[in-house]
Scaffold this motif. Structure first.
Motif, PDB file in Angstrom:
ATOM      1  N   GLY A  39     -15.914   0.120  34.387  1.00 14.19           N
ATOM      2  CA  GLY A  39     -16.676   1.277  33.948  1.00 14.19           C
ATOM      3  C   GLY A  39     -18.174   1.135  34.089  1.00 14.19           C
ATOM      4  N   ILE A  89     -14.352   4.145  36.607  1.00 13.04           N
ATOM      5  CA  ILE A  89     -13.697   4.951  35.570  1.00 13.04           C
ATOM      6  C   ILE A  89     -14.730   5.394  34.546  1.00 13.04           C
ATOM      7  N   ARG A  90     -14.337   6.376  33.752  1.00 13.64           N
ATOM      8  CA  ARG A  90     -15.128   6.802  32.597  1.00 13.64           C
ATOM      9  C   ARG A  90     -14.339   6.428  31.350  1.00 13.64           C
ATOM     10  N   PRO A  91     -14.571   5.228  30.822  1.00 14.12           N
ATOM     11  CA  PRO A  91     -13.695   4.720  29.767  1.00 14.12           C
ATOM     12  C   PRO A  91     -13.739   5.510  28.473  1.00 14.12           C
ATOM     13  N   GLY A  99     -14.402   8.909  28.191  1.00 12.30           N
ATOM     14  CA  GLY A  99     -14.339  10.346  28.407  1.00 12.30           C
ATOM     15  C   GLY A  99     -13.166  10.965  27.666  1.00 12.30           C
ATOM     16  N   HIS A 100     -12.986  12.255  27.850  1.00  7.39           N
ATOM     17  CA  HIS A 100     -11.905  12.978  27.206  1.00  7.39           C
ATOM     18  C   HIS A 100     -11.042  13.703  28.227  1.00  7.39           C
ATOM     19  N   SER A 155      -9.642   9.122  31.822  1.00  7.87           N
ATOM     20  CA  SER A 155     -10.032   8.137  30.820  1.00  7.87           C
ATOM     21  C   SER A 155      -8.833   7.460  30.172  1.00  7.87           C
ATOM     22  N   PHE A 184     -11.292   2.518  22.546  1.00  2.12           N
ATOM     23  CA  PHE A 184     -11.731   3.569  23.464  1.00  2.12           C
ATOM     24  C   PHE A 184     -12.132   4.859  22.740  1.00  2.12           C
TER      25      PHE A 184
END
Length: 304
Positions: A158, A164-166, A168-169, A173, A254
């Motif tokens: 990340g 990746i967008r660890p 995010g929603h 993610s 997370f």
């Protein structure tokens, strides 16, 4: 007694026993939720305020009467109201549970699918590359906490590579949390599957299959897969229990709004309704997974 009826009866008895023990343990926890609420909400700590809150939450009743009242409401779909949020607990769980189930079930499904080819390759060539890789992976995931591994992967994937967008929603993610769940179970299940396949290669019927001209891989799959799947499903039952704790840690790591994160936030407030509901949901998960695995084992071998 028929198999389905026996499973249903055992499920009901187990849930009732778990609910009673959990209710007693939670009620015996130190600190009074009323005192915590008064400090949190800056209410006047008068006798009238304390008595009103205890009466509103049913804490002024004897323990047995409180349990029976809670059980009646719980079975009727009223799981109580959260002391901390003021929202119905059932609504909170209905909103958060799908995410927790998605992470846990996806990780277990990934592990179950990956364990078969990895374990088969390891059994096909003992002490080969696949065998050594699954052994190292099994030792690694047992020795390294999932939270520590998650932090490392967040930094590498990340922060460093930005793959990746660890936090995010979106659906992307969830990839890393699911992989973390699946990684541990893949290693364990692959080694169990490999062990039973190796055991099959020592049996006379396997040597007979080779003597008939079957290749080692064909004979191993035809005569060993069914036997090894039986052991694989038995190990899967234990991994389904492990996934609960791992999912809880990953949700906190997370910042995922699942039921485990909701539980962690509710522990400090001694939110009895949330704690009791969480215990029941986890107990139901374990009992259902156990029943599913037992049903599959019974189907594979009705003699059990």
């Amino acid at each position: 007694m028929p198999f389905p009826l026996r499973i249903a009866l055992r499920t009901i008895v187990s849930l009732l026993a778990i609910s009673l023990v959990a209710f007693i343990v939670i009620a015996a926890m130190p600190s009074d939720p009323v005192a915590i609420a008064i400090r949190t909400w800056n209410l006047p700590a008068t006798d009238q305020t304390v008595a009103a809150l205890r009466a509103q939450w049913g804490l002024d009743l004897p323990l047995a009467q409180r349990y029976l009242a809670w059980l009646t409401r719980f079975l009727g779909g009223n799981w109580g109201t959260s002391f901390r949020t003021g929202e119905p607990v059932l609504s909170e769980f209905a909103r958060r549970l799908p995410l927790s189930l998605l992470i846990g079930l996806s990780g277990l499904a990934l592990a179950l699918v990956a364990a078969v080819p990895l374990g088969f390759a390891a059994a096909l060539n003992p002490r080969g590359l696949a065998d050594r890789a699954t052994r190292v992976l099994a030792v690694f995931v047992q020795a390294v906490p999932s939270i520590w591994l998650g932090l490392i992967l967040i930094w590498v994937l990340g922060v460093h590579f930005r793959l990746i967008r660890p936090f995010g929603h979106d659906a992307g993610s969830l990839v890393l949390p699911i992989l973390l769940i699946g990684l541990h179970s893949t290693a364990v299940l692959a080694r169990v599957y490999r062990r039973d396949l190796i055991h099959v290669t020592t049996q006379p019927f396997f040597r007979t299959a080779l003597a008939k001209g079957n290749s080692r891989s064909a004979a191993l799959w035809r005569h060993g897969h069914g036997h090894a799947v039986y052991a694989l499903l038995s190990a899967f039952r234990a991994e389904a229990g492990w996934a609960i704790g791992s999912t809880a840690a990953i949700e906190v790591l997370f910042g995922l709004p699942g039921i485990s994160q909701f539980l962690v936030e509710s522990i400090a407030a001694r939110d009895y309704a949330v704690l009791q509901a969480y215990v029941m949901v986890v107990a139901l998960w374990l009992i259902l997974m156990n029943a599913i695995v037992e049903g599959a084992l019974h189907w594979l071998d009705p003699r059990t």
